[in-house]
Design a protein around this motif. Structure first.
Motif, PDB file in Angstrom:
ATOM      1  N   MET A   1      -6.859 -20.348 -42.644  1.00  0.00           N
ATOM      2  CA  MET A   1      -6.387 -20.729 -41.614  1.00  0.00           C
ATOM      3  C   MET A   1      -7.048 -19.405 -40.881  1.00  0.00           C
ATOM      4  N   MET A   2      -8.394 -19.162 -40.387  1.00  0.00           N
ATOM      5  CA  MET A   2      -9.353 -18.564 -39.402  1.00  0.00           C
ATOM      6  C   MET A   2      -9.504 -19.045 -37.835  1.00  0.00           C
ATOM      7  N   LEU A   3      -9.577 -17.502 -37.535  1.00  0.00           N
ATOM      8  CA  LEU A   3      -9.893 -17.311 -35.779  1.00  0.00           C
ATOM      9  C   LEU A   3     -11.232 -16.551 -35.403  1.00  0.00           C
ATOM     10  N   PRO A   4     -11.903 -17.867 -34.534  1.00  0.00           N
ATOM     11  CA  PRO A   4     -12.770 -17.387 -33.830  1.00  0.00           C
ATOM     12  C   PRO A   4     -12.807 -15.747 -33.213  1.00  0.00           C
ATOM     13  N   VAL A   5     -13.031 -14.964 -33.602  1.00  0.00           N
ATOM     14  CA  VAL A   5     -12.660 -13.155 -32.456  1.00  0.00           C
ATOM     15  C   VAL A   5     -13.977 -12.947 -32.265  1.00  0.00           C
ATOM     16  N   VAL A   6     -14.098 -12.663 -30.585  1.00  0.00           N
ATOM     17  CA  VAL A   6     -15.455 -12.559 -30.357  1.00  0.00           C
ATOM     18  C   VAL A   6     -15.373 -11.372 -29.648  1.00  0.00           C
ATOM     19  N   SER A  45     -18.390 -20.233 -24.851  1.00  0.00           N
ATOM     20  CA  SER A  45     -19.183 -21.472 -25.371  1.00  0.00           C
ATOM     21  C   SER A  45     -19.198 -21.914 -26.962  1.00  0.00           C
ATOM     22  N   GLY A  46     -18.962 -21.985 -27.775  1.00  0.00           N
ATOM     23  CA  GLY A  46     -18.733 -22.733 -29.014  1.00  0.00           C
ATOM     24  C   GLY A  46     -19.704 -22.098 -30.033  1.00  0.00           C
ATOM     25  N   ASN A  47     -21.100 -21.698 -29.579  1.00  0.00           N
ATOM     26  CA  ASN A  47     -21.233 -20.884 -30.029  1.00  0.00           C
ATOM     27  C   ASN A  47     -21.754 -19.541 -29.765  1.00  0.00           C
ATOM     28  N   ALA A  48     -20.485 -19.418 -29.191  1.00  0.00           N
ATOM     29  CA  ALA A  48     -21.051 -17.804 -28.976  1.00  0.00           C
ATOM     30  C   ALA A  48     -20.264 -16.238 -29.681  1.00  0.00           C
ATOM     31  N   PRO A  49     -20.911 -15.701 -30.362  1.00  0.00           N
ATOM     32  CA  PRO A  49     -21.371 -14.979 -31.373  1.00  0.00           C
ATOM     33  C   PRO A  49     -19.973 -14.889 -31.797  1.00  0.00           C
ATOM     34  N   ALA A  50     -19.199 -14.632 -33.347  1.00  0.00           N
ATOM     35  CA  ALA A  50     -18.137 -14.756 -33.527  1.00  0.00           C
ATOM     36  C   ALA A  50     -17.204 -14.224 -34.799  1.00  0.00           C
ATOM     37  N   GLU A  51     -16.433 -13.311 -35.248  1.00  0.00           N
ATOM     38  CA  GLU A  51     -16.013 -12.695 -36.906  1.00  0.00           C
ATOM     39  C   GLU A  51     -15.186 -14.420 -37.046  1.00  0.00           C
ATOM     40  N   PHE A  52     -15.079 -14.124 -37.823  1.00  0.00           N
ATOM     41  CA  PHE A  52     -13.940 -15.343 -38.455  1.00  0.00           C
ATOM     42  C   PHE A  52     -12.708 -14.704 -38.968  1.00  0.00           C
ATOM     43  N   GLU A  53     -11.282 -14.507 -38.665  1.00  0.00           N
ATOM     44  CA  GLU A  53     -10.695 -13.536 -39.318  1.00  0.00           C
ATOM     45  C   GLU A  53      -9.500 -14.166 -39.742  1.00  0.00           C
ATOM     46  N   THR A  54      -8.541 -14.052 -40.451  1.00  0.00           N
ATOM     47  CA  THR A  54      -7.289 -14.233 -41.000  1.00  0.00           C
ATOM     48  C   THR A  54      -5.959 -13.691 -39.754  1.00  0.00           C
ATOM     49  N   PRO A  55      -5.319 -14.529 -39.648  1.00  0.00           N
ATOM     50  CA  PRO A  55      -4.350 -14.110 -38.563  1.00  0.00           C
ATOM     51  C   PRO A  55      -3.661 -12.950 -39.458  1.00  0.00           C
ATOM     52  N   GLU A  56      -3.608 -12.556 -40.733  1.00  0.00           N
ATOM     53  CA  GLU A  56      -3.394 -11.190 -41.622  1.00  0.00           C
ATOM     54  C   GLU A  56      -3.832 -10.340 -41.266  1.00  0.00           C
ATOM     55  N   GLU A  57      -5.051 -10.823 -41.047  1.00  0.00           N
ATOM     56  CA  GLU A  57      -6.633  -9.375 -40.513  1.00  0.00           C
ATOM     57  C   GLU A  57      -6.356  -8.917 -39.724  1.00  0.00           C
ATOM     58  N   LYS A  81      -4.277 -23.222 -32.343  1.00  0.00           N
ATOM     59  CA  LYS A  81      -2.879 -23.791 -32.887  1.00  0.00           C
ATOM     60  C   LYS A  81      -2.793 -22.407 -33.559  1.00  0.00           C
ATOM     61  N   GLU A  82      -3.566 -22.043 -34.856  1.00  0.00           N
ATOM     62  CA  GLU A  82      -3.569 -20.538 -35.606  1.00  0.00           C
ATOM     63  C   GLU A  82      -2.812 -19.521 -34.926  1.00  0.00           C
ATOM     64  N   CYS A  83      -3.138 -19.409 -33.524  1.00  0.00           N
ATOM     65  CA  CYS A  83      -2.325 -18.173 -33.063  1.00  0.00           C
ATOM     66  C   CYS A  83      -0.688 -18.053 -32.994  1.00  0.00           C
ATOM     67  N   ALA A  84      -0.257 -19.197 -33.358  1.00  0.00           N
ATOM     68  CA  ALA A  84       1.297 -19.387 -33.510  1.00  0.00           C
ATOM     69  C   ALA A  84       1.664 -17.937 -34.882  1.00  0.00           C
ATOM     70  N   GLU A  85       0.844 -18.542 -36.077  1.00  0.00           N
ATOM     71  CA  GLU A  85       0.906 -17.558 -36.859  1.00  0.00           C
ATOM     72  C   GLU A  85       0.683 -16.287 -36.702  1.00  0.00           C
ATOM     73  N   VAL A  86      -0.704 -15.972 -35.476  1.00  0.00           N
ATOM     74  CA  VAL A  86      -0.581 -14.300 -35.509  1.00  0.00           C
ATOM     75  C   VAL A  86       0.447 -14.038 -34.572  1.00  0.00           C
ATOM     76  N   ILE A  87       1.262 -14.506 -33.306  1.00  0.00           N
ATOM     77  CA  ILE A  87       2.753 -13.770 -32.558  1.00  0.00           C
ATOM     78  C   ILE A  87       3.559 -13.923 -33.672  1.00  0.00           C
ATOM     79  N   SER A  88       3.724 -14.266 -34.602  1.00  0.00           N
ATOM     80  CA  SER A  88       5.311 -14.113 -35.501  1.00  0.00           C
ATOM     81  C   SER A  88       4.537 -13.018 -36.729  1.00  0.00           C
ATOM     82  N   LEU A  89       3.693 -13.169 -37.045  1.00  0.00           N
ATOM     83  CA  LEU A  89       2.946 -11.526 -37.324  1.00  0.00           C
ATOM     84  C   LEU A  89       3.074 -10.335 -36.918  1.00  0.00           C
TER      85      LEU A  89
END
Length: 220
Positions: A1-6, A45-57, A81-89
């Motif tokens: 469960m990883m999210l692209p954080v710019v 854009s889909g190729n914008a530079p991003a770091e992939f992080e878990t909701p916990e991170e 959809k992983e934003c829901a887990e970030v919100i809960s945490l």
């Protein structure tokens, strides 16, 4: 469960009901709209530079800042959809979590969740070129903690904003703000329009960060 954080940073809230307060911002990559005045197109854009992080991170980083107001933004954060887990945490850790969403994605799932965030939802007006994608069913899900924001760049936009506000009785449901497209319309013209229409319960709001820092600066 990883999210692209710019980007993620601490600054003040530049707009919304908590404008001027310290806030933590987490900006996610990607957007499903292409507004004419977008000031974060570099993140869309889909190729914008991003770091992939878990909701916990993400939640751990927010906790280390010591700031309790959290804004999840984009792009369009609800594409993930992983934003829901970030919100809960974050809410379990005592944070006030605000989602900045563009108005095109149904809010039902999050609005009915145990950990419900605060919604700051755009309604895209004609000059954006994106009004046809608005999900007006979202209006019924908003409450007194939420905000609908109308970014206006012309008199046509203001007329349309007034129509939507009246049609859906938004001032009886949530906070309502009108903001100018930066450099496209004078705030004084918006005030004059509000006065002519007796737009009680509607607030003009300027983007504070664009007056404190250079308007295109990131990370503020």
């Amino acid at each position: 469960m990883m999210l692209p954080v710019v980007e993620k940073f601490v600054s003040i809230n530049g707009e919304g009901a908590h404008a001027g307060e310290l806030a933590v911002f987490v900006r996610f990559r990607g957007c499903n709209l292409n507004c004419s005045y977008c000031d974060t197109s570099w993140a869309n854009s889909g190729n914008a530079p991003a770091e992939f992080e878990t909701p916990e991170e993400i939640a751990d980083w927010v906790s280390k800042t010591g700031v309790h107001n959290v804004t999840l933004t984009g792009g369009e954060p609800l594409l993930h959809k992983e934003c829901a887990e970030v919100i809960s945490l974050l809410m379990e850790r005592g944070c006030r979590v605000e989602i900045e969403t563009n108005g095109s994605i149904a809010l039902d799932r999050l609005a009915e969740a145990e950990h419900r965030p605060v919604f700051t939802m755009d309604y895209k007006l004609p000059s954006s070129g994106m009004e046809e994608f608005m999900c007006r069913n979202n209006f019924r899900l908003l409450n007194c903690h939420d905000t609908v924001k109308f970014v206006s760049g012309s008199m046509e936009d203001l007329e349309r904003a007034a129509e939507i506000i009246e049609q859906y009785r938004l001032t009886e449901r949530c906070h309502v703000y009108i903001s100018p497209v930066f450099g496209e319309i004078e705030p004084a013209d918006i005030v004059e329009f509000m006065e002519e229409r007796n737009m009680n319960g509607v607030r003009l709001q300027l983007q504070l960060h664009k007056f404190i820092w250079e308007p295109t600066r990131r990370g503020v």
